[in-house]
Design an enzyme around this catalytic site. Structure first.
Site, PDB file in Angstrom:
ATOM      1  N   TYR A 145       3.066  -0.349  -0.513  1.00 21.06           N
ATOM      2  CA  TYR A 145       2.072  -0.378  -0.023  1.00 21.06           C
ATOM      3  C   TYR A 145       2.938  -0.883   1.711  1.00 21.06           C
ATOM      4  O   TYR A 145       3.330  -2.387   1.221  1.00 21.06           O
ATOM      5  CB  TYR A 145       0.685  -1.160   0.162  1.00 21.06           C
ATOM      6  CG  TYR A 145      -0.070  -1.224   1.060  1.00 21.06           C
ATOM      7  CD1 TYR A 145      -0.132  -2.042   1.489  1.00 21.06           C
ATOM      8  CD2 TYR A 145      -0.418  -0.024   1.273  1.00 21.06           C
ATOM      9  CE1 TYR A 145      -1.551  -1.804   2.641  1.00 21.06           C
ATOM     10  CE2 TYR A 145      -1.936  -0.086   2.730  1.00 21.06           C
ATOM     11  CZ  TYR A 145      -2.366  -1.028   3.096  1.00 21.06           C
ATOM     12  OH  TYR A 145      -2.867  -0.881   4.049  1.00 21.06           O
ATOM     13  N   ASP A 240      10.252  -4.513   3.605  1.00 24.91           N
ATOM     14  CA  ASP A 240       8.695  -4.762   3.502  1.00 24.91           C
ATOM     15  C   ASP A 240       8.717  -6.279   3.248  1.00 24.91           C
ATOM     16  O   ASP A 240       8.291  -6.034   1.580  1.00 24.91           O
ATOM     17  CB  ASP A 240       8.286  -3.961   3.739  1.00 24.91           C
ATOM     18  CG  ASP A 240       6.689  -4.197   3.948  1.00 24.91           C
ATOM     19  OD1 ASP A 240       5.317  -3.278   4.103  1.00 24.91           O
ATOM     20  OD2 ASP A 240       6.196  -5.227   3.902  1.00 24.91           O
ATOM     21  N   LYS A 268       1.677 -12.388   8.123  1.00 25.21           N
ATOM     22  CA  LYS A 268       0.863 -12.783   6.782  1.00 25.21           C
ATOM     23  C   LYS A 268       1.591 -14.232   7.468  1.00 25.21           C
ATOM     24  O   LYS A 268       0.898 -14.541   8.660  1.00 25.21           O
ATOM     25  CB  LYS A 268       1.331 -12.511   5.344  1.00 25.21           C
ATOM     26  CG  LYS A 268       0.541 -10.950   5.242  1.00 25.21           C
ATOM     27  CD  LYS A 268       1.005 -11.361   3.472  1.00 25.21           C
ATOM     28  CE  LYS A 268      -0.185  -9.362   4.003  1.00 25.21           C
ATOM     29  NZ  LYS A 268      -1.197  -9.080   3.532  1.00 25.21           N
TER      30      LYS A 268
HETATM   31  P1  KE4 Z   1      -1.295  -5.987   7.356  1.00 25.09           P
HETATM   32  O1  KE4 Z   1      -1.537  -4.197   8.690  1.00 25.09           O
HETATM   33  O2  KE4 Z   1      -2.529  -5.367   6.765  1.00 25.09           O
HETATM   34  O3  KE4 Z   1      -1.060  -6.700   8.396  1.00 25.09           O
HETATM   35  O4  KE4 Z   1      -0.675  -5.372   7.391  1.00 25.09           O
HETATM   36  C1  KE4 Z   1       0.045  -4.369   6.342  1.00 25.09           C
HETATM   37  C2  KE4 Z   1       0.812  -4.822   4.478  1.00 25.09           C
HETATM   38  C3  KE4 Z   1       2.494  -4.610   4.989  1.00 25.09           C
HETATM   39  N1  KE4 Z   1       2.960  -4.385   3.942  1.00 25.09           N
HETATM   40  C4  KE4 Z   1       2.855  -5.261   3.332  1.00 25.09           C
HETATM   41  C5  KE4 Z   1       3.680  -5.262   1.795  1.00 25.09           C
HETATM   42  C6  KE4 Z   1       1.448  -5.332   2.942  1.00 25.09           C
HETATM   43  O5  KE4 Z   1       0.941  -6.087   1.863  1.00 25.09           O
HETATM   44  C7  KE4 Z   1       0.256  -5.213   3.656  1.00 25.09           C
HETATM   45  C8  KE4 Z   1      -0.704  -5.657   3.432  1.00 25.09           C
HETATM   46  N2  KE4 Z   1      -1.263  -6.043   2.583  1.00 25.09           N
HETATM   47  C9  KE4 Z   1      -2.837  -6.483   1.469  1.00 25.09           C
HETATM   48  C10 KE4 Z   1      -2.916  -6.943   0.575  1.00 25.09           C
HETATM   49  N3  KE4 Z   1      -2.466  -6.173  -0.521  1.00 25.09           N
HETATM   50  C11 KE4 Z   1      -3.671  -6.712   3.062  1.00 25.09           C
HETATM   51  C12 KE4 Z   1      -5.174  -6.682   2.794  1.00 25.09           C
HETATM   52  C13 KE4 Z   1      -6.095  -5.263   3.539  1.00 25.09           C
HETATM   53  O6  KE4 Z   1      -5.053  -4.534   3.429  1.00 25.09           O
HETATM   54  O7  KE4 Z   1      -7.569  -5.849   4.161  1.00 25.09           O
END
Ligand code: KE4
Length: 429
Positions: A145, A240, A268
């Site tokens: 993801y 990523d 993060k």
């Molecule tokens: P954000 O756009 O949510 O800041 O980051 C996206 C993203 C990109 N790459 C990786 C490896 C990620 O894990 C994420 C976001 N992680 C999720 C948790 N699995 C965020 C939680 C959510 O979607 O509410």
């Protein structure tokens, strides 16, 4: 049974104004059933809900809270920065300090640009890769993801998995068809794809430690094979590290493995809990970005002083406290206690951990990719999750997520958690 009265009434109200009552799908608890609790306060390793129940927290706002919730150095940094400005929209010293620190700590970064989420970071990195190579095809791995980017919401993980619709509605077929997906850890299929399409591939993007379909690891040689194939065919390799960056090591997975991608996406931890993302890499690639180059990318709040101050304070405090050694100690203590307690359960369990990131599977193993994860006992996970929550331990509300230990977790927290988790697992039988 813990009181949930105020959470339940807030959720009923939230659903009148917010889709699903949440601002991000995974928070809706759809993968464990039942309704989410509403947070009132978070400090250190604990979270309190609006009904005054408290939990030892292993979600850590999905990764950013690496020092624990509301750490004093971050609060003070935000307070001091806010005395001068909340936002500039003008170049400022904070963003230069952050860029220098990121380029100093992360092996692949010669230049970096700040954005406001992990999604923006990966979206910008793939546009840059396409602009730099002049190619359109993108390769990603099932279960990885990378945020809700149209061309990456194909066979993705995290919340998209939760809804059983890895391919999101609203993504035009013309976008999706430019994204080729492979099973993770399949060297033969990777080789075959590059043999067939290698010279049309702009980039391969992956989580170098996949953590959005549970947590699992690249088999020996897989990352090196990716590095070699992308180099040979003129495609870019994008790590990523939004989740793993500054979490598994100061320089992320690329420091641990010695494999250097061409571009890296971050997020993060670098915002100290405030909205942030970053992408960076080789200077010759990054210089293709506007205003110098033809690849457009922009953001009103990119590099804003509060997120920069918070992220700088968090990263510096983490280093000052020797964070990665302490996080390994805590992670190892939790893993060892769980393994001992799970050993005599009448059903199989698998524990995957790297540093302070961990995942529990009710599965006989081995687990190398998404298909393996999907064979785990999701029903038993649901029972386990609620048994733990009702005993005061909050794990991620999905078997497709990863747990995070923070610097604020004590050994007492860890031992309490292990005892709760072992009893919770026994009570799923
Ligand atoms: P954000 O756009 O949510 O800041 O980051 C996206 C993203 C990109 N790459 C990786 C490896 C990620 O894990 C994420 C976001 N992680 C999720 C948790 N699995 C965020 C939680 C959510 O979607 O509410």
């Amino acid at each position: 049974m813990r009181s949930r009265h105020l959470s339940d009434s807030l959720f009923a109200l939230a659903k009148q104004y917010i889709p699903g009552g949440v601002n991000s799908p995974v928070r809706a608890f759809r993968n464990v059933g039942g309704d989410p609790f509403f947070a009132r306060r978070a400090k250190g390793s604990k979270v309190w809900d609006v009904d005054d129940n408290h939990y030892i927290d292993y979600v850590g706002t999905w990764g950013p809270a690496i020092l624990g919730h509301a750490p004093q150095p971050v609060i003070e940094a935000i307070h001091n920065a806010a005395k001068d400005a909340v936002s500039f929209g003008i170049p400022n010293a904070y963003e230069v300090e952050m860029a220098r620190l990121l380029c100093d700590w992360v092996p692949s970064l010669e230049k970096v640009r700040m954005v406001n989420s992990g999604t923006e970071a990966t979206m910008s990195a793939i546009r840059l890769a396409r602009g730099y190579t002049g190619r359109d095809l993108l390769v990603k791995f099932e279960g990885c993801y990378h945020g809700h980017v149209d061309s990456l919401l194909v066979s993705s993980g995290s919340g998209a998995l939760t809804h059983g619709r890895p391919d999101s509605a609203g993504v035009p077929e013309d976008f999706a068809k430019l994204t080729l997906t492979l099973p993770f850890n399949d060297p033969e299929k990777l080789e075959a794809l590059f043999a067939a399409e290698g010279d049309r591939i702009a980039a391969v993007i992956l989580e170098p430690v996949p953590a959005n379909a549970g947590l699992y690891f690249a088999k020996e040689g897989f990352l090196q094979q990716l590095r070699d194939l992308t180099t040979r065919h003129g495609a870019l390799l994008i790590f990523d590290e939004v989740m793993t960056g500054f979490r598994v090591a100061r320089g992320g997975v690329q420091e641990l493995t010695g494999i250097t991608p061409d571009l890296t996406a971050l997020g993060k931890v670098i915002g100290g809990g405030l909205p942030v993302g970053a992408f960076g890499g080789r200077a010759d690639i990054m210089d293709q970005l506007a205003p110098d180059g033809p690849v457009y990318q922009a953001g009103t709040l990119s590099g804003n002083p509060l997120a920069m101050a918070a992220g700088l304070a968090q990263l510096r405090e983490l280093e000052k406290q020797g964070g990665w050694r302490r996080l390994e100690e805590l992670g190892s203590a939790l893993e060892n206690s769980l393994r001992a307690g799970f050993a005599d359960l009448p059903f199989p369990t698998v524990i995957h951990r790297i540093g302070s990131m961990f995942c529990l599977f009710f599965h006989e193993g081995p687990i190398h990719n998404l298909d393996d994860v999907k064979r785990s006992d999701l029903d038993r996970f649901r029972k386990f999750f609620w048994n733990c929550l009702n005993a005061g331990v909050y794990f991620a509300p999905s078997p497709y997520e990863t747990g995070f230990i923070s610097m604020a977790h004590s050994l007492e927290d860890i031992e309490t958690t292990a005892a709760v988790a072992i009893d919770a697992a026994k009570r799923t039988f």
